[in-house]
Design an enzyme around this catalytic site. Structure first.
Site, mmCIF file in Angstrom:
data_model
loop_
_atom_site.group_PDB
_atom_site.id
_atom_site.type_symbol
_atom_site.label_atom_id
_atom_site.label_comp_id
_atom_site.label_asym_id
_atom_site.label_seq_id
_atom_site.Cartn_x
_atom_site.Cartn_y
_atom_site.Cartn_z
ATOM 1 N N VAL A 67 0.806 -1.235 0.000
ATOM 2 C CA VAL A 67 0.000 0.000 0.000
ATOM 3 C C VAL A 67 0.838 1.284 0.000
ATOM 4 C CG1 VAL A 67 -2.024 -1.044 1.093
ATOM 5 C CG2 VAL A 67 -0.257 0.035 2.534
ATOM 6 N N TYR A 160 3.024 4.701 16.544
ATOM 7 C CA TYR A 160 1.743 4.099 16.118
ATOM 8 C C TYR A 160 0.605 5.078 16.414
ATOM 9 C CZ TYR A 160 -2.032 0.612 15.650
ATOM 10 O OH TYR A 160 -3.170 -0.081 15.268
ATOM 11 N N THR A 195 -4.947 -9.991 17.646
ATOM 12 C CA THR A 195 -4.416 -10.346 16.322
ATOM 13 C C THR A 195 -2.887 -10.318 16.379
ATOM 14 O OG1 THR A 195 -4.225 -8.082 15.548
ATOM 15 C CG2 THR A 195 -6.362 -9.147 15.191
HETATM 16 N N1 NAD Z 1 -5.355 -5.617 16.539
HETATM 17 C C1 NAD Z 1 -5.661 -4.492 17.188
HETATM 18 O O1 NAD Z 1 -5.660 -4.422 18.419
HETATM 19 C C2 NAD Z 1 -6.060 -3.274 16.395
HETATM 20 C C3 NAD Z 1 -6.760 -2.230 17.048
HETATM 21 C C4 NAD Z 1 -7.104 -1.093 16.321
HETATM 22 C C5 NAD Z 1 -6.768 -1.003 14.998
HETATM 23 N N2 NAD Z 1 -6.095 -2.013 14.383
HETATM 24 C C6 NAD Z 1 -5.771 -1.871 12.965
HETATM 25 O O2 NAD Z 1 -6.455 -2.867 12.237
HETATM 26 C C7 NAD Z 1 -5.789 -3.107 10.999
HETATM 27 C C8 NAD Z 1 -5.670 -4.583 10.765
HETATM 28 O O3 NAD Z 1 -4.806 -5.121 11.749
HETATM 29 P P1 NAD Z 1 -4.965 -6.568 12.420
HETATM 30 O O4 NAD Z 1 -5.100 -6.342 13.880
HETATM 31 O O5 NAD Z 1 -5.988 -7.380 11.703
HETATM 32 O O6 NAD Z 1 -3.493 -7.175 12.239
HETATM 33 P P2 NAD Z 1 -2.812 -7.968 11.044
HETATM 34 O O7 NAD Z 1 -1.368 -7.798 11.213
HETATM 35 O O8 NAD Z 1 -3.340 -9.345 10.986
HETATM 36 O O9 NAD Z 1 -3.356 -7.216 9.735
HETATM 37 C C9 NAD Z 1 -2.658 -6.241 9.058
HETATM 38 C C10 NAD Z 1 -2.592 -6.634 7.600
HETATM 39 O O10 NAD Z 1 -1.944 -5.579 6.885
HETATM 40 C C11 NAD Z 1 -1.027 -6.172 5.987
HETATM 41 N N3 NAD Z 1 0.020 -5.249 5.615
HETATM 42 C C12 NAD Z 1 1.075 -4.816 6.356
HETATM 43 N N4 NAD Z 1 1.854 -4.008 5.630
HETATM 44 C C13 NAD Z 1 1.294 -3.914 4.404
HETATM 45 C C14 NAD Z 1 1.630 -3.217 3.214
HETATM 46 N N5 NAD Z 1 2.724 -2.455 3.120
HETATM 47 N N6 NAD Z 1 0.806 -3.333 2.145
HETATM 48 C C15 NAD Z 1 -0.300 -4.111 2.213
HETATM 49 N N7 NAD Z 1 -0.664 -4.806 3.298
HETATM 50 C C16 NAD Z 1 0.124 -4.700 4.385
HETATM 51 C C17 NAD Z 1 -0.493 -7.375 6.763
HETATM 52 O O11 NAD Z 1 0.164 -8.292 5.905
HETATM 53 C C18 NAD Z 1 -1.746 -7.914 7.408
HETATM 54 O O12 NAD Z 1 -2.434 -8.819 6.585
HETATM 55 C C19 NAD Z 1 -4.470 -2.351 11.100
HETATM 56 O O13 NAD Z 1 -4.555 -1.126 10.395
HETATM 57 C C20 NAD Z 1 -4.332 -2.073 12.584
HETATM 58 O O14 NAD Z 1 -3.514 -0.953 12.845
HETATM 59 C C21 NAD Z 1 -5.751 -3.151 15.046
#
Ligand code: NAD
Length: 296
Positions: A67, A160, A195
């Site tokens: 991305v 972050y 996650t």
């Molecule tokens: N898990 C939490 O507690 C939490 C809370 C709030 C927000 N989030 C946000 O939710 C979203 C999803 O996270 P998640 O918790 O499912 O973890 P995750 O690590 O499973 O998902 C993140 C995904 O983004 C992909 N990714 C990373 N870098 C990338 C790049 N350069 N190009 C394309 N894809 C890329 C990863 O391969 C992964 O599949 C993230 O934006 C995270 O910041 C997570």
């Protein structure tokens, strides 16, 4: 269940696993086709296979997408167009938590840039590409994944926090595009979800007392996050809304500061209100220029 999104096409980033995958699965359940872009190819291909097999038809496609690159974002949306005819929904969800606690880590340009490039600028780039595709379709909705960390901050979350505050600001800057081209832009703001990213953010940091606190902090279920995302997609009254997804199934908007009274006087308010139609017309012209320039 009625298939409320029948005929719709969604593009999702970071949906090879966890939150993104859960949203993709629900979108397909509601009748949408999905195109997933992620850097995790094996997981992405497996997710798409799972979705297609259980639907008994082609409802999902995957393309390797970093991305941080416009070219990759463009290829992702182009695939949605060639496979399924266009794009109605974009879920810009890719993110990382690695090396968040950066203050006393090495002064490494690539390390710190990476977090902002993926979590914040990646969303900006995805939104710009999505905007032209959705406008071409006659309208649609973009949901960005921010976080509770976009409002609450502490030393461990550090860069972050900065990255997710950035997603909130970017999302809130987008209100004008609904009157311009019928595109709504919202953000989902979950607290902790169990996650890989959460582990990376909070646990891979030896000796940090926060690790112990983290273990005790309430989590939000993935189902609640999915429900919040689907609410932002389906409820057409929501534009530039930042929707919290909290423990106990709680979903509620975090309201922005509306204005500082010191910054507004009567004259300013009157002129600003009068200029709204001109501003919409200006952005309509800018949109057409951009579509012509980019060939979208
Ligand atoms: N898990 C939490 O507690 C939490 C809370 C709030 C927000 N989030 C946000 O939710 C979203 C999803 O996270 P998640 O918790 O499912 O973890 P995750 O690590 O499973 O998902 C993140 C995904 O983004 C992909 N990714 C990373 N870098 C990338 C790049 N350069 N190009 C394309 N894809 C890329 C990863 O391969 C992964 O599949 C993230 O934006 C995270 O910041 C997570």
């Amino acid at each position: 269940m009625t298939k409320s999104l029948q005929g719709k096409v969604a593009v999702l980033t970071g949906a090879s696993r966890n939150i993104g995958k859960a949203v993709a699965t629900e979108l397909v359940k509601r009748g949408a086709k999905v195109v997933i872009g992620d850097v995790l190819d094996a997981e992405g291909e497996a997710t798409v296979k799972e979705l297609n097999t259980s639907a008994g038809e082609k409802v999902a496609a995957f393309i390797h997408t970093d991305v941080t690159q416009y070219s990759a974002n463009r290829a992702l949306f182009a695939l949605a167009e060639s496979e399924f005819g266009g794009v109605d929904i974009a879920f810009l969800n890719a993110g990382i938590g690695t090396n968040a606690n950066t203050m006393f880590l090495p002064m490494d340009d690539a390390m710190d840039d990476r977090m902002l490039d993926i979590n914040t600028t990646g969303v900006v780039k995805g939104t710009k590409v999505a905007m032209l595709h959705l406008a071409k379709r006659g309208g649609g909705v973009i949901v960005n994944t921010a976080s509770v960390a976009g409002f609450l901050a502490g030393p461990t979350m550090s860069i972050y926090n900065a990255s997710k505050h950035g997603v909130i600001g970017w999302t809130r800057s987008c209100a004008i595009y609904q009157p311009v081209c019928n595109v709504r832009v919202n953000a989902v703001c979950p607290t902790w979800v169990d996650t890989d990213l959460a582990v990376d953010l909070a646990e891979n940091d030896e000796g940090n007392p926060f690790t112990e606190i983290f273990a005790k902090m309430p989590r939000v279920s993935s189902e609640t996050v999915v429900e919040a995302v689907l609410t932002l997609i389906e409820d057409e009254s929501r534009n530039t809304q930042t929707l919290l997804a909290l423990p106990g199934g709680v979903i509620r908007p975090q309201e922005p500061v509306s204005q500082y009274p010191e910054l507004v006087n009567d004259e300013f308010a009157q002129i600003a209100a009068k200029r709204i139609p001109d501003t919409v017309a200006y952005y309509k012209r800018k949109l057409e220029e951009a579509r012509k320039r980019e060939g979208i």
